[in-house]
Design an enzyme around this catalytic site. Sequence first.
Site, PDB file in Angstrom:
ATOM      1  N   ASP A  79      83.824  75.711  27.238  1.00 22.26           N
ATOM      2  CA  ASP A  79      85.083  75.990  27.934  1.00 22.26           C
ATOM      3  C   ASP A  79      86.321  75.764  27.077  1.00 22.26           C
ATOM      4  O   ASP A  79      87.288  76.516  27.160  1.00 22.26           O
ATOM      5  CB  ASP A  79      85.184  75.150  29.213  1.00 22.26           C
ATOM      6  N   ASP A  82      85.210  71.246  23.664  1.00 25.70           N
ATOM      7  CA  ASP A  82      84.011  70.429  23.803  1.00 25.70           C
ATOM      8  C   ASP A  82      82.778  71.327  23.875  1.00 25.70           C
ATOM      9  O   ASP A  82      82.849  72.525  23.618  1.00 25.70           O
ATOM     10  CB  ASP A  82      84.123  69.522  25.029  1.00 25.70           C
ATOM     11  N   TYR A 231      86.957  69.258  36.152  1.00 21.68           N
ATOM     12  CA  TYR A 231      87.472  70.451  36.828  1.00 21.68           C
ATOM     13  C   TYR A 231      87.363  70.260  38.334  1.00 21.68           C
ATOM     14  O   TYR A 231      86.522  70.865  38.995  1.00 21.68           O
ATOM     15  CB  TYR A 231      86.715  71.702  36.367  1.00 21.68           C
ATOM     16  N   GLU A 486      94.551  71.398  22.462  1.00 26.13           N
ATOM     17  CA  GLU A 486      93.222  71.914  22.819  1.00 26.13           C
ATOM     18  C   GLU A 486      93.349  73.309  23.410  1.00 26.13           C
ATOM     19  O   GLU A 486      94.119  73.534  24.339  1.00 26.13           O
ATOM     20  CB  GLU A 486      92.528  70.993  23.815  1.00 26.13           C
TER      21      GLU A 486
END
Length: 505
Positions: A79, A82, A231, A486
């Site tokens: 995603d 990571d 999430y 990120e």
Amino acid sequence: MVRLGAVVGLVALCYLGCCAISSCDGQPDYHAALTNSLLYFEGQRSGKLPADQRVQWRGDSALADGSDHGVDLTGGYYDSGDNVKFGLPLAFTITMLSWGVAEYARPLAAAGELRNALAAVRWGADYLARAHAAEETLYVQVGDGDSDHACWQRPEDMDTPRTAYSVDASRPGSDVAAETAAALAAAAVAFRRLDPGYSATLLGHAEQLFRFAKNHRGLYHNSVPSAGKFYLSSGDEDELIWAAAWLLVATGGEEYKDFIAGDGNNAGVQSAFSWDNKFVGAQALVAKASDHHRLLAHAMCIDHSSLILEGKLPDAGNPAVMKSNLEQFLCNVAQRGGGARLSAGGMLWLQPWDNLQFVTSAAFVAAAHADHLAATGGSLRCGGGTTPPAQLLAFARSQVDYILGANPGRMSYMVGYGARFPERVHHRAASVPSIRASPGKVTCKGGFDYYDRNTPNPNVIVGAIVGGPDENDQYSDARQNYQQAEPSTVTVAPIVGVLARLLHS
């Protein structure tokens, strides 16, 4: 089955007869940015990489995913920076990539990127279809976020648990099931002309998943607690109406029309469109389906037949309210109303963490609705006046241009684009030497040696869009600055369609 490449070539020839690429000196290179954005998804691939993989510093990874449950859960996308596959943002990523293809297939073909866009959709859609292992069973996560975040390893080396988590009738996840239904329905629309058999397969999964979501309500993080740490879902009503809208586009089915028209939750005017809140996207689709204006000749030759269902919904009741709410959202973000903030440098601003995800999604909806208004001879109603489609498209352009370097920092926030871009991206695979260049295993804790360095990443994750600058247009290029540094698939997916559109302004 007809080979995809051959069909795409024929479609591209057809599309090129209507649209042509042009370039303007001194303007952002939207073509290069579009190419980069699609390369990014190859850098995020999980599983056995194909022979035509262009991002060569990546290797095969997570080849046993799903083996703990006897299912094949290989493939899909990591995603962000990571190595976990989180189903809710992954499905939203595929929905937005698919919407970009469905809306802008012709410009993508003219740019020579339709094949790559479809490949990006298919890599994710194949995984989501496999994750739908039974009619009422959907695997929604592979990997454990806590153990993964305790390590800094490239995907090719990871030895953290690859536990697979699912939802079913007794442990529901109607939010993620409906989002996956939306993704597969949208992908079915994207492939409808090019591979009808594949499209039909995806649509079958989508319809089953929508029924599963309707019949077994419950937020997925209550069934899969580890997902909630990363999430957390705010609700399922947005995903349900979003999925119904995509299934209406894909099938024209009365049950989806009735669901939308009868849904009492029109959501009101939203402040954002994101992986966790799809109301704006659903409103945009419903606005098209409820518009009874005659479609005008469109110089951009957008493929309206695949997406606009003229008059399929009444321009009254819930659809009319949804359309009105969409228009107010767009008035707000385009600074023709209240409730949306821009930074001093002109960036749409919502929050410190990964703000650019909201920028790209808002830009996509603005561009898509601007084209719809232009095709129907309409304008956006903002307060006591009107905003023509060109001004709405100008807002989308301003946000893309900001990302590509027209900002106070004179920095591109798309990695690999322009002369200056983030070099210390918070991304495990990019920050650790490639397994091809350095085949020795990088251990869980050993990888932090690379994390802590102040040197540029050894691998450039081309096309990634970082979280972006703060509300004062300030950005710190530090690997440890995960809020800003990120990247994420949910940020890049919407910009693919916008860039294709801007190539043909």
